[in-house]
Structure formats: C-alpha cells, structure tokens
Design a protein around this motif. Structure first.
Motif, PDB file in Angstrom:
ATOM      1  N   LEU A  78      26.603  12.126  14.047  1.00  0.00           N
ATOM      2  CA  LEU A  78      26.685  13.122  15.110  1.00  0.00           C
ATOM      3  C   LEU A  78      26.380  14.523  14.612  1.00  0.00           C
ATOM      4  N   GLY A  79      26.499  14.750  13.311  1.00  0.00           N
ATOM      5  CA  GLY A  79      26.275  16.085  12.770  1.00  0.00           C
ATOM      6  C   GLY A  79      24.836  16.412  12.450  1.00  0.00           C
ATOM      7  N   ASP A  80      23.937  15.430  12.458  1.00  0.00           N
ATOM      8  CA  ASP A  80      22.541  15.712  12.099  1.00  0.00           C
ATOM      9  C   ASP A  80      21.558  15.129  13.114  1.00  0.00           C
ATOM     10  N   LEU A  81      21.913  15.218  14.388  1.00  0.00           N
ATOM     11  CA  LEU A  81      21.034  14.713  15.437  1.00  0.00           C
ATOM     12  C   LEU A  81      19.812  15.611  15.599  1.00  0.00           C
ATOM     13  N   GLU A  82      18.639  14.992  15.771  1.00  0.00           N
ATOM     14  CA  GLU A  82      17.400  15.709  16.014  1.00  0.00           C
ATOM     15  C   GLU A  82      16.824  15.283  17.352  1.00  0.00           C
ATOM     16  N   ASN A 115      10.879  15.110  37.061  1.00  0.00           N
ATOM     17  CA  ASN A 115      11.177  14.146  36.013  1.00  0.00           C
ATOM     18  C   ASN A 115      11.715  14.873  34.795  1.00  0.00           C
ATOM     19  N   ASN A 116      12.873  14.435  34.316  1.00  0.00           N
ATOM     20  CA  ASN A 116      13.489  15.035  33.138  1.00  0.00           C
ATOM     21  C   ASN A 116      13.784  13.954  32.108  1.00  0.00           C
ATOM     22  N   ASP A 117      13.631  14.314  30.838  1.00  0.00           N
ATOM     23  CA  ASP A 117      13.865  13.361  29.760  1.00  0.00           C
ATOM     24  C   ASP A 117      14.380  14.118  28.542  1.00  0.00           C
ATOM     25  N   PHE A 118      15.519  13.661  28.006  1.00  0.00           N
ATOM     26  CA  PHE A 118      16.054  14.295  26.808  1.00  0.00           C
ATOM     27  C   PHE A 118      16.745  13.239  25.952  1.00  0.00           C
ATOM     28  N   GLY A 119      16.442  13.219  24.648  1.00  0.00           N
ATOM     29  CA  GLY A 119      17.043  12.241  23.751  1.00  0.00           C
ATOM     30  C   GLY A 119      17.150  12.774  22.341  1.00  0.00           C
ATOM     31  N   GLN A 120      18.057  12.191  21.556  1.00  0.00           N
ATOM     32  CA  GLN A 120      18.274  12.591  20.166  1.00  0.00           C
ATOM     33  C   GLN A 120      18.469  11.357  19.298  1.00  0.00           C
ATOM     34  N   VAL A 121      18.109  11.491  18.015  1.00  0.00           N
ATOM     35  CA  VAL A 121      18.328  10.436  17.032  1.00  0.00           C
ATOM     36  C   VAL A 121      18.868  11.077  15.759  1.00  0.00           C
ATOM     37  N   ALA A 181      21.382   6.919  18.372  1.00  0.00           N
ATOM     38  CA  ALA A 181      20.256   7.332  19.211  1.00  0.00           C
ATOM     39  C   ALA A 181      20.691   7.263  20.670  1.00  0.00           C
ATOM     40  N   TRP A 182      20.340   8.287  21.441  1.00  0.00           N
ATOM     41  CA  TRP A 182      20.651   8.276  22.866  1.00  0.00           C
ATOM     42  C   TRP A 182      19.544   8.981  23.629  1.00  0.00           C
ATOM     43  N   ASN A 183      19.383   8.574  24.874  1.00  0.00           N
ATOM     44  CA  ASN A 183      18.338   9.147  25.711  1.00  0.00           C
ATOM     45  C   ASN A 183      18.806   9.162  27.162  1.00  0.00           C
TER      46      ASN A 183
END
Length: 223
Positions: A50-54, A40-46, A17-19
């Motif tokens: 690494l191949g199935d990040l949403e 304000n900007n915000d972007f994250g994935q979980v 997970a990263w944001n």
C-alpha cells in the motif's frame, strides 16, 4: 537462476492491484434528433504494498453528440465535441485535449458505423491536428442475460504530424443478482506519430489491459 533470468509473474512483484471504472450515459430523444452525453472514467494502481502504489490507468473522457435522423438516405448526420484529460498530473502537467467532429453515421443491425472529419487540440503539447475519424460500436445481449459491448475509435491525422490513434474498448458482462454483474473489460490502444516538436520520430506505441471485477448498473428514465 544461473543466467539471472527475471520473470515478473513468477517473482510476484505486484502483490496489490485495483482498478475502478465508471460509465455514465444521458440521452434525450426528440424523434427527429437525439442528444447524447457520455462520460467514461478509469483509474487504477499497482504495487508491492500500500505504500508504493503507482498509477496504472488514469483517464477522464467526456463527449456530447447531436444527431439528426434522416430516414430517406439511411444515414444520420451528427456533430460531436469531447474532452480527454486525467485525474492526476504526470511529469508536471496534466494531459488535456479537446476534439470536435462533423460527419454521419449508419446503423447496420447491431453495428453502428461513424465517419467524420475531426479537429483536435492538445494543449500540453500546443499541437493541433486535423484528419478523419472512423468509429465502430457493437453491442449485443446474450441469451443467458449477459451483454457484449465493443467500441473502436480511430483517428488518422492529415496534417504535419500524421498522427494515427486507435482506441478499442471491449466489455463482457454476466448477471449475478439484480443489477450486480461479473464484468470482463479488455482494452487496446495504438498510437503513432511522425513528428514531435519538429523532430522526426518512428515507431508505434501499444498498450493493452485486462480487468475482471464486479459492476453495478443503474438505469433511470424520465418522461
């Protein structure tokens, strides 16, 4: 196990997970009036790998505000215009909303209160809402050098859809070295609407998130 109970945090479903979040503020103070631009900007994935990040968070918010100081009445009238969208498209479309507000603000110590009339246009849903906007902004420096910042922005629609939206952003930062700090961000979102495309609906949408990470701040001033 016998009842096939599934608990996500015990099974370790999310292993990555990263944001990333940025906040940019530019202000021009001419004494009697102030112009402020905020972004304000915000972007994250979980995901499990690494191949199935949403995408877990995706937001772009920009707003410009013109405020005139009126010391006699202890309230400052202001005009603001902003846009909300996202970096990526979801379900074949990218959310896009423009809002315009006219109102006044009053500062009470470290708390700034704003009341305004607001109109907003959702271009994806082809819907326009008019209503009242109430915003609270609070920030304070701690004795250890840290900083607390909290913002609540709410909208109460008075037109057919009766939209109610509340956005709450909280940040607690602790200095580590120079401009580098440990930051804890906790956000809450509440949304309610009575009607969607002519169909009556009921229920409340709620979301909350917590992010702990490192932040680096830059501060420039021009005279």
């Amino acid at each position: 196990r016998q009842q096939r109970e599934r608990v996500s945090f015990l099974r370790g479903e999310t292993s990555i997970a990263w944001n990333a979040a940025t906040r940019y503020s530019l202000s021009y103070d001419a004494g009697l009036y102030v112009v402020v631009f905020e972004n304000n900007n915000d972007f994250g994935q979980v995901g499990g790998s690494l191949g199935d990040l949403e995408t877990s968070s995706d937001r772009f918010d920009a707003e410009v505000t013109y405020r005139r100081r009126v010391k006699k009445y202890k309230v400052d009238p202001f005009l603001s215009s902003g846009v909300n969208t996202a970096f990526t498209s979801g379900n074949g479309s990218r959310p896009f909303q423009i809002r315009n507000s006219v109102g006044f603000q009053r500062q009470m110590g470290r708390l700034v209160v704003q009341f305004a009339g607001r109109g907003q246009r959702d271009f994806v849903e082809s819907q326009t809402d008019f209503g009242a906007e109430v915003s609270l902004n609070y920030q304070r420096r701690l004795s250890q050098g840290g900083r607390v910042r909290s913002r609540v922005k709410s909208f109460f629609g008075l037109t057919d859809r009766k939209v109610i939206s509340i956005e709450n952003y909280n940040t607690l930062s602790f200095p580590l070295a120079g401009a580098l700090s440990l930051t804890v961000r906790q956000n809450n979102f509440i949304y309610r609407v009575d009607q969607i495309r002519g169909v009556e609906v009921s229920g409340i949408a709620f979301r909350t998130d917590l992010t702990v990470g490192l932040a680096y701040g830059l501060d420039w001033k021009w005279f």
